[in-house]
Design a protein around this motif. Structure first.
Motif, PDB file in Angstrom:
ATOM      1  N   PRO A   1      11.258 -16.518  -3.218  1.00  0.00           N
ATOM      2  CA  PRO A   1      12.708 -16.566  -3.425  1.00  0.00           C
ATOM      3  C   PRO A   1      13.095 -16.127  -4.830  1.00  0.00           C
ATOM      4  CG  PRO A   1      11.962 -18.517  -2.279  1.00  0.00           C
ATOM      5  CD  PRO A   1      10.736 -17.793  -2.688  1.00  0.00           C
ATOM      6  N   GLU A   2      14.057 -15.234  -4.896  1.00  0.00           N
ATOM      7  CA  GLU A   2      14.626 -14.763  -6.162  1.00  0.00           C
ATOM      8  C   GLU A   2      13.598 -14.043  -7.038  1.00  0.00           C
ATOM      9  OE1 GLU A   2      16.598 -18.018  -8.035  1.00  0.00           O
ATOM     10  OE2 GLU A   2      18.028 -18.299  -6.414  1.00  0.00           O
ATOM     11  N   LYS A   3      12.544 -13.554  -6.435  1.00  0.00           N
ATOM     12  CA  LYS A   3      11.542 -12.786  -7.175  1.00  0.00           C
ATOM     13  C   LYS A   3      11.333 -11.431  -6.511  1.00  0.00           C
ATOM     14  CE  LYS A   3       8.964 -16.597  -9.236  1.00  0.00           C
ATOM     15  NZ  LYS A   3       7.607 -17.180  -9.457  1.00  0.00           N
ATOM     16  N   GLU A   4      10.764 -10.502  -7.250  1.00  0.00           N
ATOM     17  CA  GLU A   4      10.471  -9.190  -6.704  1.00  0.00           C
ATOM     18  C   GLU A   4       9.237  -9.261  -5.800  1.00  0.00           C
ATOM     19  OE1 GLU A   4      12.190  -6.450 -10.382  1.00  0.00           O
ATOM     20  OE2 GLU A   4      10.069  -6.413  -9.874  1.00  0.00           O
ATOM     21  N   ARG A   5       9.130  -8.270  -4.942  1.00  0.00           N
ATOM     22  CA  ARG A   5       7.943  -8.197  -4.100  1.00  0.00           C
ATOM     23  C   ARG A   5       6.709  -8.023  -4.963  1.00  0.00           C
ATOM     24  NH1 ARG A   5       9.191  -4.775   1.483  1.00  0.00           N
ATOM     25  NH2 ARG A   5      10.633  -6.319   2.344  1.00  0.00           N
ATOM     26  N   GLU A   6       5.624  -8.678  -4.537  1.00  0.00           N
ATOM     27  CA  GLU A   6       4.383  -8.664  -5.299  1.00  0.00           C
ATOM     28  C   GLU A   6       3.236  -8.223  -4.396  1.00  0.00           C
ATOM     29  OE1 GLU A   6       1.774 -11.802  -7.991  1.00  0.00           O
ATOM     30  OE2 GLU A   6       2.684 -12.512  -6.131  1.00  0.00           O
ATOM     31  N   PHE A   7       2.486  -7.244  -4.841  1.00  0.00           N
ATOM     32  CA  PHE A   7       1.293  -6.823  -4.124  1.00  0.00           C
ATOM     33  C   PHE A   7       0.290  -7.981  -4.082  1.00  0.00           C
ATOM     34  CE2 PHE A   7      -2.108  -4.159  -2.737  1.00  0.00           C
ATOM     35  CZ  PHE A   7      -3.236  -4.650  -3.380  1.00  0.00           C
ATOM     36  N   VAL A   8      -0.333  -8.193  -2.932  1.00  0.00           N
ATOM     37  CA  VAL A   8      -1.310  -9.267  -2.783  1.00  0.00           C
ATOM     38  C   VAL A   8      -2.713  -8.710  -2.566  1.00  0.00           C
ATOM     39  CG1 VAL A   8      -2.016 -11.265  -1.414  1.00  0.00           C
ATOM     40  CG2 VAL A   8       0.417 -10.852  -1.856  1.00  0.00           C
ATOM     41  N   ALA A   9      -2.865  -7.846  -1.576  1.00  0.00           N
ATOM     42  CA  ALA A   9      -4.196  -7.331  -1.240  1.00  0.00           C
ATOM     43  C   ALA A   9      -4.052  -6.071  -0.401  1.00  0.00           C
ATOM     44  CB  ALA A   9      -5.010  -8.369  -0.473  1.00  0.00           C
ATOM     45  N   ALA A  10      -5.099  -5.252  -0.417  1.00  0.00           N
ATOM     46  CA  ALA A  10      -5.099  -4.049   0.412  1.00  0.00           C
ATOM     47  C   ALA A  10      -6.519  -3.713   0.823  1.00  0.00           C
ATOM     48  CB  ALA A  10      -4.465  -2.873  -0.330  1.00  0.00           C
ATOM     49  N   ILE A  11      -6.613  -3.028   1.964  1.00  0.00           N
ATOM     50  CA  ILE A  11      -7.910  -2.592   2.475  1.00  0.00           C
ATOM     51  C   ILE A  11      -7.764  -1.166   2.977  1.00  0.00           C
ATOM     52  CG2 ILE A  11      -7.415  -3.597   4.761  1.00  0.00           C
ATOM     53  CD1 ILE A  11     -10.449  -4.234   4.951  1.00  0.00           C
ATOM     54  N   SER A  12      -8.731  -0.345   2.651  1.00  0.00           N
ATOM     55  CA  SER A  12      -8.652   1.058   3.032  1.00  0.00           C
ATOM     56  C   SER A  12      -8.889   1.234   4.528  1.00  0.00           C
ATOM     57  CB  SER A  12      -9.688   1.878   2.260  1.00  0.00           C
ATOM     58  OG  SER A  12     -10.997   1.446   2.584  1.00  0.00           O
ATOM     59  N   TRP A  13      -8.586   2.430   5.022  1.00  0.00           N
ATOM     60  CA  TRP A  13      -8.715   2.714   6.450  1.00  0.00           C
ATOM     61  C   TRP A  13     -10.138   2.473   6.946  1.00  0.00           C
ATOM     62  CZ3 TRP A  13     -12.064   6.628   7.940  1.00  0.00           C
ATOM     63  CH2 TRP A  13     -12.531   7.451   6.899  1.00  0.00           C
ATOM     64  N   SER A  14     -11.122   2.739   6.074  1.00  0.00           N
ATOM     65  CA  SER A  14     -12.526   2.579   6.463  1.00  0.00           C
ATOM     66  C   SER A  14     -13.057   1.189   6.164  1.00  0.00           C
ATOM     67  CB  SER A  14     -13.377   3.607   5.730  1.00  0.00           C
ATOM     68  OG  SER A  14     -13.270   3.398   4.343  1.00  0.00           O
ATOM     69  N   GLY A  15     -12.307   0.410   5.417  1.00  0.00           N
ATOM     70  CA  GLY A  15     -12.759  -0.915   5.030  1.00  0.00           C
ATOM     71  C   GLY A  15     -13.674  -0.936   3.831  1.00  0.00           C
ATOM     72  N   ASP A  16     -13.928   0.220   3.229  1.00  0.00           N
ATOM     73  CA  ASP A  16     -14.890   0.245   2.125  1.00  0.00           C
ATOM     74  C   ASP A  16     -14.247   0.005   0.767  1.00  0.00           C
ATOM     75  OD1 ASP A  16     -15.301   3.841   1.519  1.00  0.00           O
ATOM     76  OD2 ASP A  16     -13.550   2.628   1.997  1.00  0.00           O
ATOM     77  N   ARG A  17     -12.937  -0.031   0.716  1.00  0.00           N
ATOM     78  CA  ARG A  17     -12.235  -0.366  -0.533  1.00  0.00           C
ATOM     79  C   ARG A  17     -11.306  -1.531  -0.266  1.00  0.00           C
ATOM     80  NH1 ARG A  17      -8.721   3.837  -2.789  1.00  0.00           N
ATOM     81  NH2 ARG A  17      -8.513   4.627  -0.656  1.00  0.00           N
ATOM     82  N   ILE A  18     -11.405  -2.541  -1.111  1.00  0.00           N
ATOM     83  CA  ILE A  18     -10.557  -3.731  -1.015  1.00  0.00           C
ATOM     84  C   ILE A  18     -10.141  -4.117  -2.429  1.00  0.00           C
ATOM     85  CG2 ILE A  18     -10.519  -6.195  -0.507  1.00  0.00           C
ATOM     86  CD1 ILE A  18     -12.383  -5.669   1.837  1.00  0.00           C
ATOM     87  N   ILE A  19      -8.890  -4.433  -2.600  1.00  0.00           N
ATOM     88  CA  ILE A  19      -8.403  -4.893  -3.894  1.00  0.00           C
ATOM     89  C   ILE A  19      -7.477  -6.094  -3.706  1.00  0.00           C
ATOM     90  CG2 ILE A  19      -8.616  -2.666  -5.080  1.00  0.00           C
ATOM     91  CD1 ILE A  19      -5.613  -2.300  -4.715  1.00  0.00           C
ATOM     92  N   TYR A  20      -7.383  -6.914  -4.749  1.00  0.00           N
ATOM     93  CA  TYR A  20      -6.536  -8.103  -4.739  1.00  0.00           C
ATOM     94  C   TYR A  20      -5.781  -8.204  -6.060  1.00  0.00           C
ATOM     95  CZ  TYR A  20      -9.740  -9.660  -1.016  1.00  0.00           C
ATOM     96  OH  TYR A  20     -10.484  -9.765   0.131  1.00  0.00           O
ATOM     97  N   VAL A  21      -4.640  -8.851  -6.007  1.00  0.00           N
ATOM     98  CA  VAL A  21      -3.981  -9.245  -7.240  1.00  0.00           C
ATOM     99  C   VAL A  21      -4.810 -10.365  -7.852  1.00  0.00           C
ATOM    100  CG1 VAL A  21      -2.473 -10.974  -6.164  1.00  0.00           C
ATOM    101  CG2 VAL A  21      -1.762  -9.800  -8.271  1.00  0.00           C
ATOM    102  N   ASP A  22      -4.825 -10.454  -9.170  1.00  0.00           N
ATOM    103  CA  ASP A  22      -5.707 -11.417  -9.842  1.00  0.00           C
ATOM    104  C   ASP A  22      -5.448 -12.851  -9.403  1.00  0.00           C
ATOM    105  OD1 ASP A  22      -5.928  -9.746 -13.100  1.00  0.00           O
ATOM    106  OD2 ASP A  22      -7.001  -9.434 -11.220  1.00  0.00           O
ATOM    107  N   SER A  23      -4.201 -13.187  -9.125  1.00  0.00           N
ATOM    108  CA  SER A  23      -3.843 -14.576  -8.839  1.00  0.00           C
ATOM    109  C   SER A  23      -4.421 -15.096  -7.521  1.00  0.00           C
ATOM    110  CB  SER A  23      -2.330 -14.746  -8.840  1.00  0.00           C
ATOM    111  OG  SER A  23      -1.734 -13.921  -7.846  1.00  0.00           O
ATOM    112  N   VAL A  24      -4.904 -14.206  -6.651  1.00  0.00           N
ATOM    113  CA  VAL A  24      -5.452 -14.663  -5.371  1.00  0.00           C
ATOM    114  C   VAL A  24      -6.944 -14.402  -5.242  1.00  0.00           C
ATOM    115  CG1 VAL A  24      -3.211 -14.221  -4.310  1.00  0.00           C
ATOM    116  CG2 VAL A  24      -5.061 -12.557  -3.996  1.00  0.00           C
TER     117      VAL A  24
END
Length: 123
Positions: free
Chosen positions: A41-64
């Motif tokens: 609420p009342e905050k901007e959207r924040e990236f959390v995590a992503a996974i590539s189409w092949s599953g070989d790349r994964i990244i997270y925001v530091d807080s999670v």
């Protein structure tokens, strides 16, 4: 046109767990990079995590990091976000996003978005 439907949100106490799911249709799922983004609420959207189409790349925001795990099941056209050790500050609407370009950073803007699922963590 990619359609994304999130599920699995809800109310949980701090320290608890939830697993979010995002079912995709309208595109070859195995060709999509997938991500989770949240908006409190009342905050901007924040990236959390992503996974590539092949599953070989994964990244997270530091807080999670160490608490959340993103995964995908291409046979089920579904991406998941397992959330453990939840904190009140994780309270937000969680959105699933997809992008077919398969190039560039996994943090890039994504083309297709779901409607979101509410996650509320009580203290």
């Amino acid at each position: 046109q990619v359609q994304l439907i999130e599920s699995g949100g809800g109310l949980v106490q701090a320290g608890g767990s939830l697993r979010l799911s995002c079912a995709a249709s309208g595109f070859t799922f195995g060709n999509l990079d997938m991500s989770w983004v949240r908006q409190a609420p009342e905050k901007e959207r924040e990236f959390v995590a992503a996974i590539s189409w092949s599953g070989d790349r994964i990244i997270y925001v530091d807080s999670v990091k160490g608490r959340f795990t993103i995964s995908r099941d291409n046979a089920k056209n579904t991406v998941y976000l397992q959330m453990n050790s939840l904190k009140p500050e994780d309270t937000a609407v969680y959105y699933c996003a997809a992008d077919p370009s398969r190039t560039g950073s996994l943090r890039r803007p994504y083309s297709f978005w779901g409607q979101g699922t509410q996650v509320t963590v009580s203290s």
